[in-house]
Design an enzyme around this catalytic site. Structure first.
Site, PDB file in Angstrom:
ATOM      1  N   GLU A 103       3.769   2.212   3.917  1.00 38.30           N
ATOM      2  CA  GLU A 103       3.599   1.309   4.910  1.00 38.30           C
ATOM      3  C   GLU A 103       3.774   2.036   6.367  1.00 38.30           C
ATOM      4  OE1 GLU A 103       2.771  -1.504   4.002  1.00 38.30           O
ATOM      5  OE2 GLU A 103       3.491  -1.827   2.052  1.00 38.30           O
ATOM      6  N   TYR A 110      -3.019   2.206  12.599  1.00 39.53           N
ATOM      7  CA  TYR A 110      -3.585   1.461  13.678  1.00 39.53           C
ATOM      8  C   TYR A 110      -3.547   1.705  14.972  1.00 39.53           C
ATOM      9  CZ  TYR A 110      -3.163  -2.283  10.041  1.00 39.53           C
ATOM     10  OH  TYR A 110      -3.451  -2.756   8.719  1.00 39.53           O
ATOM     11  N   HIS A 204       0.292  -2.572  -4.435  1.00 37.44           N
ATOM     12  CA  HIS A 204       1.898  -3.095  -3.983  1.00 37.44           C
ATOM     13  C   HIS A 204       2.285  -4.278  -4.490  1.00 37.44           C
ATOM     14  CE1 HIS A 204       1.853   0.241  -0.449  1.00 37.44           C
ATOM     15  NE2 HIS A 204       1.716   0.674  -1.575  1.00 37.44           N
TER      16      HIS A 204
HETATM   17 FE   FE2 Z   1       2.328  -2.757   0.872  1.00 35.11          FE
HETATM   18 FE   FE2 Z   2       1.215  -1.923   4.272  1.00 39.38          FE
END
Ligand code: FE2
Ligand code: FE2
Length: 328
Positions: A103, A110, A204
């Site tokens: 994550e 980005y 996930h």
């Molecule tokens: Fe995730």
């Molecule tokens: Fe993510």
């Protein structure tokens, strides 16, 4: 299952040879296989198509990727660590922490896109915008309230459900536009990053969904009924925020209806990851064909046990050569 660390009689060590289920090792291996690094995707070619986008199109792109950064930051910094801390299986903790690290990779990627396409002033403007954007902040508050109140199996189940909603449902209002552009051959390098992120979010959502379903099985019928209602209520609450957010962002480029359909499609997938019935009953054929092309779902989204179809494959099993290797 929930574990209160302070009540442990002794400090246990993880034993990967203790095979309790079929899926844990499978998900560990798949997560490792999917590992990727943002800086290894060259983005400079996207500068050419960026210049061809209108000011409104550039604005939407910056806002949705900014919004995705915020969601990934929360999932990396709070969601995965809190859930990992509260589950009892030590191997599940390892997988959840690995997912949490990815994550961080997503959130950072980005910034790589921003630094390629935008000036420092523009980047500062995006972050100032998302820190005060009401629907984004509201989404984060609703989800994080579940992450910070885990105290038993029921609250752990709801935190995992919130996590699946974030990863399999809430991200998709943001993913829509980069996929829509990539499906038209625009910003394709950034689109490749988005596809790698989607491949991760896909596994996930499935893994956390399986953990949630394992806990769900342990509840009696009345608790199951109560929690099923809570999960569906949460879905509706989040969908209402998504309607407001999507209208706010996408109205000026005329894509609100298309985005909402895509969100509904993914909301159903999130429910199915949790073992619940779909709410909207949207078929893949109802989703914008250009977005589906940008997704190339058969190889990148659905078939996450294969790395086929992606331009990027990270080498994870490197054996150093020695002089003996050249002694023929
Ligand atoms: Fe995730
Ligand atoms: Fe993510």
């Amino acid at each position: 299952m929930f574990k209160e660390r302070s009540k442990e009689e002794f400090k246990p060590a993880v034993n990967w040879n203790d095979i309790r289920d079929q899926f844990t090792e499978l998900f560990w291996n798949q997560n490792i296989r999917q590992f990727w690094i943002d800086t290894e995707i060259p983005l400079t070619e996207d500068k050419n198509t960026w210049k061809t986008l209108s000011a409104d199109e550039q604005d939407v792109y910056k806002k949705v990727t900014g919004g995705l950064t915020l969601l990934d930051t929360e999932q990396a910094s709070l969601g995965m660590p809190e859930i990992a801390l509260k589950v009892d299986d030590l191997r599940a903790k390892a997988i959840l922490n690995f997912m949490g690290m990815m994550e961080h990779m997503h959130a950072k990627s980005y910034s790589s896109i921003f630094s390629t396409l935008c000036s420092t002033t523009e980047i500062d403007e995006i972050f100032a915008w998302l820190h005060t954007q009401p629907q984004l902040q509201k989404k984060i508050k609703v989800i994080s309230a579940y992450y910070t109140s885990i105290k038993d199996n029921e609250s752990l189940y709801m935190a995992m459900s919130a996590s699946v909603f974030l990863e399999s449902f809430l991200f998709y209002s943001g993913f829509f536009y980069p996929l829509y552009l990539a499906g038209q051959g625009k910003l394709v390098s950034s689109g490749e990053i988005i596809n790698l992120i989607i491949r991760d979010e896909s596994i996930h959502g499935v893994y956390t969904g399986i953990l949630a379903q394992e806990i769900f099985k342990s509840f009696n019928d009345s608790t199951k009924k109560k929690l099923t209602k809570q999960v569906n209520d949460l879905l509706v609450e989040l969908y209402e925020i998504e309607i407001e957010y999507t209208t706010e962002i996408y109205t000026k480029i005329g894509l609100v209806g298309e985005v909402l359909k895509f969100i509904q499609y993914n909301a159903d997938k999130a429910l199915m990851n949790l073992g619940h019935d779909p709410h909207f009953n949207i078929k893949e054929t109802d989703v914008n064909a250009v977005v589906i092309r940008g997704l190339d779902t058969k190889t990148k989204n659905h078939d996450f046990f294969s790395t086929k179809g992606n331009g990027y494959i990270k080498t994870t099993n490197v054996v150093e050569t020695t002089d003996d290797d050249f002694d023929f």
